[in-house]
Write a protein that holds these residues in place. Structure first.
Motif, PDB file in Angstrom:
ATOM      1  N   PRO A  58      38.469  40.369  34.872  1.00 60.88           N
ATOM      2  CA  PRO A  58      37.723  41.579  34.522  1.00 60.88           C
ATOM      3  C   PRO A  58      36.220  41.373  34.611  1.00 60.88           C
ATOM      4  O   PRO A  58      35.719  40.272  34.371  1.00 60.88           O
ATOM      5  CB  PRO A  58      38.156  41.865  33.081  1.00 60.88           C
ATOM      6  N   VAL A  59      35.514  42.428  34.972  1.00 62.01           N
ATOM      7  CA  VAL A  59      34.046  42.397  35.043  1.00 62.01           C
ATOM      8  C   VAL A  59      33.511  42.631  33.632  1.00 62.01           C
ATOM      9  O   VAL A  59      33.631  43.734  33.090  1.00 62.01           O
ATOM     10  CB  VAL A  59      33.526  43.487  36.001  1.00 62.01           C
TER      11      VAL A  59
ATOM     12  N   VAL B 275      42.010  37.575  39.728  1.00 63.05           N
ATOM     13  CA  VAL B 275      41.242  38.818  39.678  1.00 63.05           C
ATOM     14  C   VAL B 275      40.858  39.020  38.214  1.00 63.05           C
ATOM     15  O   VAL B 275      41.668  39.467  37.416  1.00 63.05           O
ATOM     16  CB  VAL B 275      42.064  40.012  40.192  1.00 63.05           C
TER      17      VAL B 275
ATOM     18  N   ASP C 231      36.550  48.571  37.890  1.00 60.64           N
ATOM     19  CA  ASP C 231      37.484  47.540  38.333  1.00 60.64           C
ATOM     20  C   ASP C 231      38.892  47.857  37.843  1.00 60.64           C
ATOM     21  O   ASP C 231      39.117  48.830  37.120  1.00 60.64           O
ATOM     22  CB  ASP C 231      37.049  46.142  37.890  1.00 60.64           C
ATOM     23  N   VAL C 232      39.864  47.016  38.245  1.00 60.88           N
ATOM     24  CA  VAL C 232      41.267  47.374  38.043  1.00 60.88           C
ATOM     25  C   VAL C 232      41.614  47.445  36.566  1.00 60.88           C
ATOM     26  O   VAL C 232      42.404  48.287  36.135  1.00 60.88           O
ATOM     27  CB  VAL C 232      42.183  46.410  38.816  1.00 60.88           C
ATOM     28  N   TYR C 233      40.971  46.606  35.730  1.00 59.46           N
ATOM     29  CA  TYR C 233      41.292  46.631  34.303  1.00 59.46           C
ATOM     30  C   TYR C 233      40.798  47.920  33.654  1.00 59.46           C
ATOM     31  O   TYR C 233      41.473  48.510  32.822  1.00 59.46           O
ATOM     32  CB  TYR C 233      40.686  45.418  33.610  1.00 59.46           C
TER      33      TYR C 233
ATOM     34  N   ALA D  23      39.570  35.600  29.169  1.00 63.82           N
ATOM     35  CA  ALA D  23      40.595  36.236  30.003  1.00 63.82           C
ATOM     36  C   ALA D  23      41.255  35.216  30.916  1.00 63.82           C
ATOM     37  O   ALA D  23      42.474  35.203  31.085  1.00 63.82           O
ATOM     38  CB  ALA D  23      39.970  37.353  30.832  1.00 63.82           C
TER      39      ALA D  23
ATOM     40  N   ALA E 181      48.650  43.379  34.504  1.00 56.14           N
ATOM     41  CA  ALA E 181      47.462  42.631  34.074  1.00 56.14           C
ATOM     42  C   ALA E 181      47.692  41.136  34.209  1.00 56.14           C
ATOM     43  O   ALA E 181      46.816  40.398  34.679  1.00 56.14           O
ATOM     44  CB  ALA E 181      47.126  42.988  32.626  1.00 56.14           C
ATOM     45  N   ARG E 182      48.886  40.673  33.846  1.00 55.92           N
ATOM     46  CA  ARG E 182      49.161  39.235  33.955  1.00 55.92           C
ATOM     47  C   ARG E 182      49.208  38.801  35.407  1.00 55.92           C
ATOM     48  O   ARG E 182      48.715  37.722  35.745  1.00 55.92           O
ATOM     49  CB  ARG E 182      50.478  38.898  33.271  1.00 55.92           C
ATOM     50  N   ALA E 183      49.777  39.635  36.271  1.00 53.61           N
ATOM     51  CA  ALA E 183      49.799  39.289  37.697  1.00 53.61           C
ATOM     52  C   ALA E 183      48.385  39.200  38.237  1.00 53.61           C
ATOM     53  O   ALA E 183      48.056  38.294  39.007  1.00 53.61           O
ATOM     54  CB  ALA E 183      50.604  40.326  38.465  1.00 53.61           C
ATOM     55  N   ALA E 184      47.505  40.125  37.811  1.00 57.12           N
ATOM     56  CA  ALA E 184      46.128  40.116  38.301  1.00 57.12           C
ATOM     57  C   ALA E 184      45.408  38.859  37.841  1.00 57.12           C
ATOM     58  O   ALA E 184      44.659  38.242  38.607  1.00 57.12           O
ATOM     59  CB  ALA E 184      45.396  41.367  37.823  1.00 57.12           C
ATOM     60  N   ILE E 185      45.623  38.434  36.590  1.00 50.85           N
ATOM     61  CA  ILE E 185      44.962  37.219  36.101  1.00 50.85           C
ATOM     62  C   ILE E 185      45.463  36.005  36.868  1.00 50.85           C
ATOM     63  O   ILE E 185      44.690  35.120  37.245  1.00 50.85           O
ATOM     64  CB  ILE E 185      45.211  37.068  34.593  1.00 50.85           C
ATOM     65  N   ASN E 186      46.773  35.978  37.146  1.00 52.51           N
ATOM     66  CA  ASN E 186      47.321  34.836  37.878  1.00 52.51           C
ATOM     67  C   ASN E 186      46.754  34.723  39.277  1.00 52.51           C
ATOM     68  O   ASN E 186      46.712  33.637  39.842  1.00 52.51           O
ATOM     69  CB  ASN E 186      48.844  34.948  37.951  1.00 52.51           C
ATOM     70  N   GLU E 187      46.335  35.851  39.843  1.00 56.35           N
ATOM     71  CA  GLU E 187      45.762  35.817  41.184  1.00 56.35           C
ATOM     72  C   GLU E 187      44.237  35.737  41.137  1.00 56.35           C
ATOM     73  O   GLU E 187      43.576  36.078  42.116  1.00 56.35           O
ATOM     74  CB  GLU E 187      46.184  37.053  41.971  1.00 56.35           C
TER      75      GLU E 187
END
Lengths: 120, 169, 96
Positions: free
Chosen positions: A97-98, A95, A32-34, A108, A87-93
């Motif tokens: 972490p697995v 997305v 995944d992205v993280y 998270a 990472a912050r943008a991904a959390i806001n949307e």
């Protein structure tokens, strides 16, 4: 002496290319992205670092070395900022972490910016 | 004021190193642009202890080589894990305390965590940093709180181990 | 010879990263891949300067590093806040 520097440059540059290849392979392979961020930071630190140090050895004490140091220091200072912003943008949307446990997932998700803080 | 002089010196070095010309016209242009930069930065009030941290430069002599060593070690660990794959990789999220006094120290700590491969800081809140780690090895290295204590020392914090042992809050 | 090998290796890395940026399941994978692609491009420009014996190329790679960072931050901010001017005052944790 010159041959010694050449051998050292060869070793450093090949090492840097090897780390970059492993990082790029990790970008393809990881799940995944993280996890892929770790592979990308492999390229951003030792990949570019070893190659530039190898070229510094070839350039010697000239203005070229100074410019190489400038580029390297700039990359080392900015890459963590860009990764953290991503990472912050991904959390806001949403997305996330697995991970194995639900608690870690919540940990998270708790970093999400509240929707009231966005305004309209 | 000290920060303004330090900024002007840094900009002068930057100009001389990047231009490499010693013609009077070019040097005059350089001096003018440096003065303009320092004046604008003072008017914007962005040269404080955060924007131009000269108070940490002496402690940095011991911190940054240690950080480089950590970067090399964790690079090798992450590269091995990527090549091995499978059970070597176990993504996880953990929270570590950041016991630095001001925002600058916490930013340095979070950026050091992100710069070290295998750990990425994904959020800072009230002195607690949420970290995404790729494997158990890198996560355990962070849980010892060694890097936290070292960043405290870099900032000149007299009591770096306020929160004993680090670990989960 | 040394630089040719390094340039070839960097080009292979760029292909792999480009594959991720095309295949990436969502926008964040693509931003990450493009950021890494920029770092690799900085490397390739510097190596190419040494390969052709013209180290002036380092100025280009310095500028490319600057633009790469600003571009990544700008795209990330755009994706998060759907606009470049939002979120500065309302978000207590800063812009991004």
């Amino acid at each position: 002496m010159a041959a010694l520097i050449d051998i050292a440059s060869w070793a450093l540059i090949l090492g840097g290319v090897a780390f970059s290849l492993i990082g790029a392979y990790g970008m393809i392979k990881l799940s995944d992205v993280y996890a892929r961020m770790h592979a990308a930071s492999l390229i951003d630190t030792l990949g570019i670092g070893l190659i530039f140090i190898g070229m510094m050895l070839q350039a010697g004490f000239t203005i070229v070395t100074v410019k190489l140091v400038l580029v390297l220091v700039f990359i080392l200072f900015t890459s963590p900022v860009a990764t953290h912003a991503l990472a912050r943008a991904a959390i806001n949307e949403d997305v996330l972490p697995v991970v194995d446990t639900e608690t870690e997932r919540q940990m998270a998700a708790s970093n999400k910016t509240k929707s009231s803080e966005f305004g309209t | 004021m000290l920060q303004a002089i330090s900024l002007a010196a840094a900009l002068t070095a930057f100009w001389v190193l990047l231009s490499g010309y010693w013609i009077p016209l070019i040097l005059c242009l350089g001096a003018a642009s440096i003065l303009a930069c320092v004046y604008i930065a003072r008017r914007m009030e962005i040269i404080d202890h955060e924007g131009h941290p000269i108070h940490i430069s002496f402690q940095g002599i011991t911190y940054f080589p240690w950080l480089l060593k950590e970067i090399v070690l964790s690079n090798i660990a992450v590269a091995k894990a990527i090549l091995k794959g499978g059970s070597a990789i176990r993504p996880q999220v953990l929270q570590v305390p950041a016991s630095q006094r001001d925002a600058l120290g916490q930013v340095i700590y979070a950026n050091s965590i992100t710069l070290t491969p295998g750990t990425v800081s994904i959020g800072i809140d009230e002195g607690v940093i949420t970290v995404h780690a790729l494997m158990d090895e890198t996560a355990d290295g962070l849980r010892t709180g060694d890097m936290n204590a070292r960043v405290c020392r870099l900032e000149g914090d007299p009591d770096p181990r306020r929160i004993a042992g680090g670990g989960q809050p | 010879m040394m630089y040719a090998a390094a340039a070839a290796g960097t080009a292979v890395c760029m292909l792999l990263v480009l594959a991720r940026s095309i295949a990436g399941p969502n926008i964040f994978n693509r931003i990450l891949a493009v950021n890494s692609f920029g770092t690799l491009a900085v490397m390739l420009i510097a190596i190419y300067g040494f390969l052709t014996g013209r180290p002036e190329f380092l100025d280009l790679s310095l500028v490319y590093a600057l633009i790469n960072f600003i571009g990544t931050i700008a795209v990330t901010k755009f994706v998060t806040f759907v606009g470049m001017g939002e979120g500065v005052e309302r978000d207590d944790m800063g812009d991004i």
